[in-house]
Write an enzyme that holds these catalytic residues in place. Structure first.
Site, mmCIF file in Angstrom:
data_model
loop_
_atom_site.group_PDB
_atom_site.id
_atom_site.type_symbol
_atom_site.label_atom_id
_atom_site.label_comp_id
_atom_site.label_asym_id
_atom_site.label_seq_id
_atom_site.Cartn_x
_atom_site.Cartn_y
_atom_site.Cartn_z
ATOM 1 N N GLY A 11 8.288 0.949 3.258
ATOM 2 C CA GLY A 11 7.348 -0.111 2.875
ATOM 3 C C GLY A 11 8.057 -1.421 2.569
ATOM 4 N N GLN A 12 7.253 -2.413 2.209
ATOM 5 C CA GLN A 12 7.817 -3.751 1.914
ATOM 6 C C GLN A 12 8.914 -3.681 0.835
ATOM 7 N N ASP A 58 6.937 14.064 1.533
ATOM 8 C CA ASP A 58 5.591 13.551 1.268
ATOM 9 C C ASP A 58 5.282 13.825 -0.199
ATOM 10 N N ALA A 81 6.609 4.945 -3.307
ATOM 11 C CA ALA A 81 5.634 5.527 -2.385
ATOM 12 C C ALA A 81 4.247 5.536 -3.020
ATOM 13 N N ALA A 82 3.259 5.164 -2.231
ATOM 14 C CA ALA A 82 1.867 5.203 -2.702
ATOM 15 C C ALA A 82 0.943 4.903 -1.531
ATOM 16 N N GLN A 83 -0.317 5.301 -1.674
ATOM 17 C CA GLN A 83 -1.362 4.691 -0.846
ATOM 18 C C GLN A 83 -1.637 3.400 -1.608
ATOM 19 N N SER A 84 -1.127 2.300 -1.120
ATOM 20 C CA SER A 84 -1.024 1.094 -1.953
ATOM 21 C C SER A 84 -2.109 0.054 -1.691
ATOM 22 N N THR A 125 1.346 -1.204 -11.816
ATOM 23 C CA THR A 125 0.732 -2.360 -11.166
ATOM 24 C C THR A 125 -0.219 -3.130 -12.076
ATOM 25 N N GLU A 127 -2.940 -4.109 -11.170
ATOM 26 C CA GLU A 127 -4.306 -3.649 -10.885
ATOM 27 C C GLU A 127 -4.840 -2.786 -12.023
ATOM 28 N N TYR A 149 -7.555 3.272 -6.599
ATOM 29 C CA TYR A 149 -6.100 3.009 -6.593
ATOM 30 C C TYR A 149 -5.600 2.783 -8.013
ATOM 31 N N LYS A 153 -3.005 4.910 -10.393
ATOM 32 C CA LYS A 153 -1.783 4.310 -10.954
ATOM 33 C C LYS A 153 -1.772 4.431 -12.472
ATOM 34 N N ARG A 184 5.323 -8.048 4.176
ATOM 35 C CA ARG A 184 4.100 -7.525 3.590
ATOM 36 C C ARG A 184 3.228 -6.883 4.672
HETATM 37 P P1 NAP Z 1 3.722 -0.441 0.970
HETATM 38 O O1 NAP Z 1 4.379 -1.478 1.822
HETATM 39 O O2 NAP Z 1 2.336 -0.045 1.246
HETATM 40 O O3 NAP Z 1 4.659 0.852 0.993
HETATM 41 C C1 NAP Z 1 4.198 2.089 0.500
HETATM 42 C C2 NAP Z 1 5.188 3.172 0.887
HETATM 43 O O4 NAP Z 1 4.651 4.437 0.459
HETATM 44 C C3 NAP Z 1 5.419 3.300 2.404
HETATM 45 O O5 NAP Z 1 6.784 3.569 2.628
HETATM 46 C C4 NAP Z 1 4.571 4.512 2.770
HETATM 47 O O6 NAP Z 1 5.017 5.195 3.919
HETATM 48 C C5 NAP Z 1 4.784 5.375 1.538
HETATM 49 N N1 NAP Z 1 3.802 6.441 1.426
HETATM 50 C C6 NAP Z 1 2.458 6.375 1.581
HETATM 51 N N2 NAP Z 1 1.881 7.594 1.408
HETATM 52 C C7 NAP Z 1 2.889 8.454 1.136
HETATM 53 C C8 NAP Z 1 2.961 9.843 0.880
HETATM 54 N N3 NAP Z 1 1.866 10.624 0.876
HETATM 55 N N4 NAP Z 1 4.173 10.411 0.647
HETATM 56 C C9 NAP Z 1 5.296 9.657 0.671
HETATM 57 N N5 NAP Z 1 5.301 8.332 0.939
HETATM 58 C C10 NAP Z 1 4.121 7.727 1.148
HETATM 59 O O7 NAP Z 1 3.781 -0.902 -0.570
HETATM 60 P P2 NAP Z 1 4.705 -2.002 -1.275
HETATM 61 O O8 NAP Z 1 3.983 -3.304 -1.269
HETATM 62 O O9 NAP Z 1 6.094 -1.897 -0.771
HETATM 63 O O10 NAP Z 1 4.628 -1.492 -2.785
HETATM 64 C C11 NAP Z 1 5.556 -0.538 -3.263
HETATM 65 C C12 NAP Z 1 4.967 0.187 -4.462
HETATM 66 O O11 NAP Z 1 4.648 -0.763 -5.479
HETATM 67 C C13 NAP Z 1 3.657 0.912 -4.186
HETATM 68 O O12 NAP Z 1 3.647 2.057 -5.000
HETATM 69 C C14 NAP Z 1 2.579 -0.044 -4.644
HETATM 70 O O13 NAP Z 1 1.420 0.648 -5.006
HETATM 71 C C15 NAP Z 1 3.264 -0.694 -5.817
HETATM 72 N N6 NAP Z 1 2.909 -2.064 -6.142
HETATM 73 C C16 NAP Z 1 2.920 -3.021 -5.175
HETATM 74 C C17 NAP Z 1 2.647 -4.335 -5.504
HETATM 75 C C18 NAP Z 1 2.705 -5.424 -4.479
HETATM 76 O O14 NAP Z 1 2.144 -6.505 -4.747
HETATM 77 N N7 NAP Z 1 3.360 -5.216 -3.351
HETATM 78 C C19 NAP Z 1 2.356 -4.672 -6.839
HETATM 79 C C20 NAP Z 1 2.373 -3.660 -7.796
HETATM 80 C C21 NAP Z 1 2.650 -2.363 -7.439
HETATM 81 P P3 NAP Z 1 4.523 4.784 5.399
HETATM 82 O O15 NAP Z 1 5.380 3.618 5.798
HETATM 83 O O16 NAP Z 1 4.748 6.002 6.163
HETATM 84 O O17 NAP Z 1 3.078 4.399 5.265
HETATM 85 O O1 F7E Z 2 -6.192 -8.560 -2.194
HETATM 86 C C1 F7E Z 2 -9.212 -10.624 -1.879
HETATM 87 C C2 F7E Z 2 -9.327 -9.205 -2.417
HETATM 88 O O2 F7E Z 2 -5.488 -6.683 -0.730
HETATM 89 C C3 F7E Z 2 -6.022 -9.694 -3.007
HETATM 90 C C4 F7E Z 2 -1.487 -4.365 -3.616
HETATM 91 O O3 F7E Z 2 -0.135 -4.593 -3.323
HETATM 92 O O4 F7E Z 2 -1.481 -6.072 -5.304
HETATM 93 C C5 F7E Z 2 -2.131 -5.657 -4.114
HETATM 94 O O5 F7E Z 2 -3.509 -5.420 -4.329
HETATM 95 C C6 F7E Z 2 -7.380 -10.320 -3.270
HETATM 96 C C7 F7E Z 2 -8.473 -9.320 -3.666
HETATM 97 O O6 F7E Z 2 -4.153 -7.244 -2.799
HETATM 98 C C8 F7E Z 2 -9.725 -10.361 1.702
HETATM 99 O O7 F7E Z 2 -10.688 -8.865 -2.663
HETATM 100 C C9 F7E Z 2 -10.455 -11.592 0.074
HETATM 101 O O8 F7E Z 2 -9.219 -9.852 -4.725
HETATM 102 O O9 F7E Z 2 -4.024 -8.724 -0.881
HETATM 103 P P1 F7E Z 2 -4.941 -7.780 -1.537
HETATM 104 P P2 F7E Z 2 -4.621 -6.548 -4.149
HETATM 105 O O10 F7E Z 2 -5.910 -5.873 -3.999
HETATM 106 O O11 F7E Z 2 -4.495 -7.561 -5.243
HETATM 107 C C10 F7E Z 2 -1.542 -5.127 -6.388
HETATM 108 C C11 F7E Z 2 -0.801 -5.704 -7.553
HETATM 109 C C12 F7E Z 2 -1.144 -3.759 -6.003
HETATM 110 O O12 F7E Z 2 -0.657 -2.985 -6.814
HETATM 111 C C13 F7E Z 2 -1.577 -3.264 -4.669
HETATM 112 O O13 F7E Z 2 -0.766 -2.178 -4.238
HETATM 113 O O14 F7E Z 2 -7.829 -10.932 -2.064
HETATM 114 N N1 F7E Z 2 -9.562 -10.722 -0.454
HETATM 115 N N2 F7E Z 2 -10.576 -11.381 1.399
HETATM 116 C C14 F7E Z 2 -9.083 -9.952 0.532
HETATM 117 N N3 F7E Z 2 -8.171 -8.965 0.510
HETATM 118 C C15 F7E Z 2 -7.874 -8.364 1.688
HETATM 119 N N4 F7E Z 2 -6.943 -7.386 1.704
HETATM 120 N N5 F7E Z 2 -8.507 -8.716 2.868
HETATM 121 C C16 F7E Z 2 -9.438 -9.710 2.928
HETATM 122 O O15 F7E Z 2 -9.967 -10.013 3.988
#
Ligand code: NAP
Ligand code: F7E
Length: 349
Positions: A11-12, A58, A81-84, A125, A127, A149, A153, A184
């Site tokens: 992931g990212q 997994d 790892a997460a369904q993120s 997170t 969230e 989600y 978390k 991303r």
């Molecule tokens: P991401 O790009 O969606 O990466 C998620 C990773 O989890 C991917 O490597 C994915 O594998 C793996 N994964 C999904 N289902 C799995 C399973 N059943 N078993 C093992 N691995 C699995 O997310 P990210 O943005 O890098 O975020 C990293 C972590 O931080 C996540 O836990 C997310 O919820 C959390 N987080 C993200 C943000 C943000 O803004 N980015 C903010 C707060 C928290 P595949 O590549 O195979 O799908």
């Molecule tokens: O949505 C609005 C949507 O999907 C941001 C994950 O990394 O950050 C992420 O979660 C906002 C929301 O991120 C669209 O409704 C409008 O209010 O980019 P997002 P998220 O939901 O904030 C947190 C911290 C995590 O932990 C999560 O893993 O944007 N929005 N129009 C939209 N969002 C999407 N995706 N698509 C649209 O068309």
């Protein structure tokens, strides 16, 4: 040489963290899911694919977690790892709970049994604050999740605290606010916008469909956030930390900044579609990272306008290269236009 195990290395954050730890001299192990099509483009894009060691694993499968721990013998475990994707968690509520919530319980149990000395980072997170009524959120703000989600978390967040207190594990929750980058995923709103801006600018697309553009987020730059993860595991005692920029902006502001950085007017190219509205929305997030600054010495450097600009620039460069026939590891060329993806919000005729 220190060993680090990163779950979700594809992931990212996983890719950036792997690069960060390799530069620090760690031996980096990562877990990946067996998929019908390989998904290592981010590691290839950062030029580190050959430097990391990979295990199929997994979070649904305890034995694969135990095997990854046994083989990597980690000093530090980073659970990324997460369904993120929040949107998909409404469509796959049970799987999101299994992976993002219970998956962490499986991991904590496995660490307790196999590598109890390993330090553990959990990707918590912002969230978890949900559709809250506070101007800014910190480590003491009540947690009121607003999506499957976030509920998953929250469960993981509390399980970590229980294992820290009950079994003495060195374990930290990093409460990270949104962080973005050119790596991303394409379904998240920032990259969805910057990818569309690039395609529109080059005449490959005419418009983009979005949901609630009044939503506000605290958006930071992912490579800086992985540094905070590492810092959390280097302290004398484990604790939980908010990581954010202390700025909040709307999706509308993101649109305006992204389209204008490519010389376009966003209102000419944006349509609102019900399809992207969520059953429950988190209207505003704004993080106070004072504790991370004070204890970890961490602070963000890339703020909103620089972030938007760097993401647009990289997506423009990629599509321009693609037009010139240059092939490179990248996700956008075979991603379906989201207009084609059906969801329960679509009413069938
Ligand atoms: P991401 O790009 O969606 O990466 C998620 C990773 O989890 C991917 O490597 C994915 O594998 C793996 N994964 C999904 N289902 C799995 C399973 N059943 N078993 C093992 N691995 C699995 O997310 P990210 O943005 O890098 O975020 C990293 C972590 O931080 C996540 O836990 C997310 O919820 C959390 N987080 C993200 C943000 C943000 O803004 N980015 C903010 C707060 C928290 P595949 O590549 O195979 O799908
Ligand atoms: O949505 C609005 C949507 O999907 C941001 C994950 O990394 O950050 C992420 O979660 C906002 C929301 O991120 C669209 O409704 C409008 O209010 O980019 P997002 P998220 O939901 O904030 C947190 C911290 C995590 O932990 C999560 O893993 O944007 N929005 N129009 C939209 N969002 C999407 N995706 N698509 C649209 O068309």
């Amino acid at each position: 040489m220190k060993h680090a195990l990163i779950t979700g290395i594809t992931g990212q954050d996983g890719a950036y963290l792997a690069k960060y730890l390799l530069n620090k001299g760690y031996r980096v192990f990562g877990t990946y899911r067996r998929l019908s099509t390989p998904n290592f483009w981010r590691l290839q894009y950062l030029g580190i694919f050959d430097e990391v060691e990979l295990f199929p694993c997994d979070l649904m499968d305890s034995f694969s977690i135990i095997e990854a721990l046994r083989l990597s013998r980690p000093d530090e475990v980073y659970n990324l790892a997460a369904q993120s994707f929040v949107g998909a968690s409404f469509e796959q509520a049970i799987a999101s709970g299994e992976i993002t919530g219970l998956g962490v319980a499986r991991l904590l149990e496995a660490i307790r049994l196999v590598t109890p000395e390993a330090r553990f980072y959990q990707a918590s997170t912002s969230e978890m604050f949900g559709d809250n009524r506070y101007d800014a959120q910190d480590e003491n703000t009540p947690l009121e999740p607003s999506s499957p989600y976030a509920a998953a978390k929250l469960y993981a967040h509390h399980m970590l605290k229980i294992y820290r207190k009950g079994y003495g594990l060195y374990a930290c929750n990093g409460i990270l606010f949104n962080h973005e980058s050119p790596l991303r995923g394409l379904e998240f709103v920032t990259r969805k916008i910057t990818n569309a801006v690039a395609k529109i600018k080059l005449g490959l697309e005419s418009h983009i469909e979005l949901g609630n553009i009044d939503a506000r987020r605290d958006w930071g730059y992912a490579p800086e956030y992985v540094e905070a993860m590492w810092l959390m595991l280097q302290q004398d005692t484990p604790d939980d930390y908010v990581v954010a920029t202390n700025e909040t902006h709307s999706v509308r502001e993101f649109l305006q900044a992204a389209f204008s950085s490519a010389g376009l007017n966003w209102e000419d190219h944006v349509r609102i579609s019900e399809k992207f509205l969520r059953p429950v929305e988190v209207r505003s997030l704004h993080g106070n990272y004072e504790k991370s600054a004070r204890v970890l010495g961490w602070q963000p450097k890339v703020l909103f306008s620089d972030l938007v600009e760097l993401m647009v620039r990289e997506d423009l460069e990629r599509w321009a290269q693609w037009n010139r026939g240059v092939h490179f590891p990248w996700d956008a060329w075979n991603y379906p236009n989201e207009k084609k993806i059906l969801s329960r919000k679509v009413k069938f005729e």
